[in-house]
Design an enzyme around this catalytic site. Sequence first.
Site, PDB file in Angstrom:
ATOM      1  CE  LYS A 199      34.677  41.252  43.305  1.00 10.67           C
ATOM      2  NZ  LYS A 199      33.531  42.191  43.049  1.00 10.67           N
ATOM      3  CB  SER A 252      33.969  42.480  38.971  1.00 15.57           C
ATOM      4  OG  SER A 252      33.350  42.959  40.346  1.00 15.57           O
ATOM      5  CB  SER A 271      30.214  43.377  40.574  1.00 19.47           C
ATOM      6  OG  SER A 271      30.836  44.322  39.524  1.00 19.47           O
TER       7      SER A 271
END
Lengths: 107, 453
Positions: free
Chosen positions: B47, B122, B146
Amino acid sequence: MTKPSDDIRAVYELAALTGEKDELTAMEGHFERMFKHLADLSRVPVERVEPYFTLPLRELPLAKDAPAPSGVEAAIRGTFTQEAEGFLVVQRVVNRGGDACVEGEEE
Amino acid sequence: METLGVKDIYGNIAAHNGALNAYLQVVPEERLKPGAGPLSGVCLGVKDNIAVAGLQLTCGSKLLETYVAPYTATVVERLVAAGATVTGKLNLDEFAMGSATTYSAYGDTKNPWDEERTPGGSSGGSAAAVAAKMCDIALGSDTGGSVRQPASYCGIYGYKPTYGTLSRYGLTAFASSLDQIGILARRPGHIRELMQVAAGRDGRDATSIEAPSFDAQAFDPAKMRIGVIAEYEKNMGPAVRPAYDRCIETLKKAGATIVPLSFPEYDTVISVYQVIATAEASANLARFDGIRYTARAEGCSFRETTAASRGRWFGAEVKRRILLGTWVLSRAYYDSYYLRAAKVRTVILNRWKEFFGKVDMVLTPATAGTAFKRAEQPDTFALYLEDLFTIPANLTGMPAIAFPAGTHDRLPVGLQLTADLSRDGLLLDAAAWLEKNVMGFATIERGCRHDAI
């Protein structure tokens, strides 16, 4: 369109943010709704309850705070091209033209 | 770990990333350095709020568009030392603030099951990349769900360890008392293999803890007491209910004892999270001042430069959260909001500790429904409610795993298991049992609309 209140302007200032008038007005509507929702916090009785800011130490065996060299400092120093009188020289914003403040000017 | 192989993964990236926008930066195939060790051959997606030296670290923000990380996060360092290879950086909501990966400054990520739909957020880029086989496994970050919510929307496994089990060194801080690096995978066994290498104390993160054992243990459902929460059962949508009931039925048939629990504070978790996460975010994001890092707007003073830079490059959602955090920390609001939320958090922690006096694990939905269409995204406020089922694990620090449990209307449905602090191994044992007895990634894959996947 309503005028943003002094409250929202003050919070923008505190948060070191800028925004257009429309944005401030929209934010005001959002926070009105948000604070109504946050009122449900008062439903839970919290007399004699300790606040929880981070996991209580007794719960988990925390690591000793013993930082190991990461090489970050050398990497950062490598990005500076100039040194003067023992200090690293930070490159300033230049050539902004117009009425903008001149190079090196600080409040 | 069985891996797909670099050729297949780069073939999938070439075929799907244009449509899905999961990767923001791909390491060119010819620059990959194959590693040696237990994770040799594993292609790892990261990420883009986790530092990997030499790669971009945008956090999905325009403010960091040209920023390159000067060092590598401990978790990545340990995985690479064990032989894994980083394939690139994955899309996210700006600074991990969002539930749909629509708040990224670099475009939405799409759900591989249906490109009109969100992959969740996210860590939407991480979930989409794993589901579309554009990496073997991915790292995400989980502050309020997330990792688990996007895993659920994309039909994969999303695991948030006990707070402190994975070092946060190198993770861009959002809300430090809630943040944990998490893992997204197609199989729970893959998560176990990563945790065996990556977990444990790190001198560079003083909140890191001694890792619990991640060795596989025999899982006997007949010895398990599984808690179910009445208030959550009332709040799950019709798309999730059949999978939830089927999972309970399977566990019961295998001999598990189902224990009803009550969580009267369940509907305050969003408020507690909103106050604590935004308060911590307002402090953590103060470092983005237009002086350090990258983008700088013009100003005649430090304060003017800072406000102009932040005002210009932070997205609307990041601003909303910084402003709320600043507000609840201000003198007039501190006691009634921040301090009160911290106390309610203690009440919630005590409630969940009480649960684990009665049960081994708690079964809940991971999300109220299946992935929604991006064009029909709920408003900002409704989007916050997406995290109703996932937030308690962040507030309490407890480990939780979202796992695929069925499909509804050709979309994946995810459920979640939560365990007591440091009982992460039990969660992974249970997930492995459920993979065989309820559903795993391979079964869901057949319903996928992405024909080439």
